[in-house]
Write an enzyme that holds these catalytic residues in place. Sequence first.
Site, short mmCIF file in Angstrom:
data_model
loop_
_atom_site.label_atom_id
_atom_site.label_comp_id
_atom_site.label_asym_id
_atom_site.label_seq_id
_atom_site.Cartn_x
_atom_site.Cartn_y
_atom_site.Cartn_z
CB SER A 141 -0.78 0.05 1.21
OG SER A 141 -1.11 0.75 1.13
CE1 TYR A 155 -4.50 -2.12 4.43
CE2 TYR A 155 -3.42 -0.72 4.03
CZ TYR A 155 -4.38 -1.52 3.73
OH TYR A 155 -4.23 -1.38 1.76
N1 NAP Z 1 -8.41 -0.56 -2.15
C1 NAP Z 1 -7.37 0.06 -1.73
O1 NAP Z 1 -7.41 1.23 -1.92
C2 NAP Z 1 -6.50 -0.81 -1.77
C3 NAP Z 1 -5.27 0.43 -1.75
C4 NAP Z 1 -4.06 -0.11 -1.25
C5 NAP Z 1 -3.66 -1.45 -1.24
N2 NAP Z 1 -4.94 -2.37 -1.06
C6 NAP Z 1 -4.59 -3.74 -0.75
O2 NAP Z 1 -4.90 -4.47 -2.28
C7 NAP Z 1 -5.62 -5.77 -2.02
C8 NAP Z 1 -6.65 -5.89 -2.20
O3 NAP Z 1 -7.56 -4.98 -1.53
P1 NAP Z 1 -9.37 -4.90 -2.10
O4 NAP Z 1 -9.49 -3.40 -1.84
O5 NAP Z 1 -9.08 -5.14 -2.84
O6 NAP Z 1 -9.88 -5.54 -0.78
P2 NAP Z 1 -10.92 -6.16 -0.67
O7 NAP Z 1 -11.80 -5.88 -2.11
O8 NAP Z 1 -11.66 -5.92 -0.07
O9 NAP Z 1 -11.57 -8.18 -1.02
C9 NAP Z 1 -10.21 -7.83 -0.27
C10 NAP Z 1 -9.43 -9.84 -0.46
O10 NAP Z 1 -8.76 -10.54 0.01
C11 NAP Z 1 -9.48 -11.48 0.62
N3 NAP Z 1 -9.53 -11.87 2.21
C12 NAP Z 1 -9.46 -10.87 3.56
N4 NAP Z 1 -9.51 -11.50 4.47
C13 NAP Z 1 -9.19 -12.50 4.13
C14 NAP Z 1 -8.42 -13.81 4.69
N5 NAP Z 1 -8.75 -13.86 6.23
N6 NAP Z 1 -8.49 -15.29 4.63
C15 NAP Z 1 -8.31 -15.29 2.77
N7 NAP Z 1 -8.60 -14.29 1.82
C16 NAP Z 1 -8.47 -13.02 2.91
C17 NAP Z 1 -11.08 -11.92 0.73
O11 NAP Z 1 -11.65 -13.26 -0.25
P3 NAP Z 1 -13.63 -12.57 0.86
O12 NAP Z 1 -14.17 -12.38 -0.69
O13 NAP Z 1 -14.02 -14.04 0.35
O14 NAP Z 1 -13.96 -12.15 1.48
C18 NAP Z 1 -10.88 -10.66 -0.61
O15 NAP Z 1 -11.07 -11.48 -2.33
C19 NAP Z 1 -5.47 -5.65 -0.62
O16 NAP Z 1 -3.90 -6.83 0.10
C20 NAP Z 1 -5.00 -4.38 0.58
O17 NAP Z 1 -4.90 -4.35 1.54
C21 NAP Z 1 -6.28 -1.65 -0.81
#
Ligand code: NAP
Length: 246
Positions: A141, A155
């Site tokens: 991130s 985080y």
């Molecule tokens: N969105 C942002 O602004 C942003 C910015 C910087 C970094 N990130 C990073 O990018 C990555 C993806 O984020 P996103 O925004 O796409 O999030 P998201 O839409 O909430 O999706 C999260 C994903 O992680 C899985 N997950 C969560 N907890 C888990 C666990 N305990 N075991 C197995 N799978 C788990 C979820 O599975 P289920 O669908 O089955 O729940 C889902 O596939 C993360 O590492 C996040 O920290 C996001």
Amino acid sequence: MKTLEGRTALVTGGSRGIGAAIATRLATEGAAVALTYQSARDRAEDVLRAIRAAGGTAHAIRADLGDPVQVRDAVAQAAGVLGSIDVLVNNAGLLRHGPIDELTLDDYAQTMAVHVQAVFVAVQAALPHMREGGRIISIGSNLAVRVPAPGFALYAMSKSALVGLTNGLARDLGPRGITAALVHPGSTNTEMNPADAEHADSERALVPLGRYAAAEEIAATVAHLAGPGGAFINGTAVVVDGGANA
Ligand SMILES: NC(=O)c1ccc[n+]([C@@H]2O[C@H](COP(=O)([O-])OP(=O)(O)OC[C@H]3O[C@@H](n4cnc5c(N)ncnc54)[C@H](OP(=O)(O)O)[C@@H]3O)[C@@H](O)[C@H]2O)c1
């Protein structure tokens, strides 16, 4: 020309958001893909259907990545079904945020288990199945580099641990022809961080481009790192945040 023809990829957290976009993009580039999900089976199946409808190959594996036994198991299942793991994308994540004096030990344990321990364990489990030319790509991130607002200490700490891990992996695995790289997304429109949420305007105000990223824009960087263009990118991070950290 497809850049990942004949390659295999495991994407954690591929049921939604950034992970779904990465799995789809890698499959579009020709990789056979396995993705994991925790509870959103229907969403994972939607991603599989879309990949297969476009002529790609994809499999879904259920795992709670907070549990190291399930992490190992998921990697073994992926290697079994794909035959190898050429590209490991550590993407699954969660957001527990709030003032430092309100975060609980459970917040700490869950965050560190999924963001740090699961990555460490997945790398160890994937290595026996990773040939020369392998790529380890983790999703950090931009908050690992700079924290522009309160409430993100836990985080940010968890994501910054991936910097040290990625640097160390580059040293350990480079001689085996395996690279490690980190992608640091900024605000990206997903269920974790919807672009229409109440606080979204304050995030947008930090971005010179004045908008959130689409998940596909993060996936494009991962595809580059996984493909021929990423061959010499090792032990470093690419910040994809529209200039928010500039
Ligand atoms: N969105 C942002 O602004 C942003 C910015 C910087 C970094 N990130 C990073 O990018 C990555 C993806 O984020 P996103 O925004 O796409 O999030 P998201 O839409 O909430 O999706 C999260 C994903 O992680 C899985 N997950 C969560 N907890 C888990 C666990 N305990 N075991 C197995 N799978 C788990 C979820 O599975 P289920 O669908 O089955 O729940 C889902 O596939 C993360 O590492 C996040 O920290 C996001």
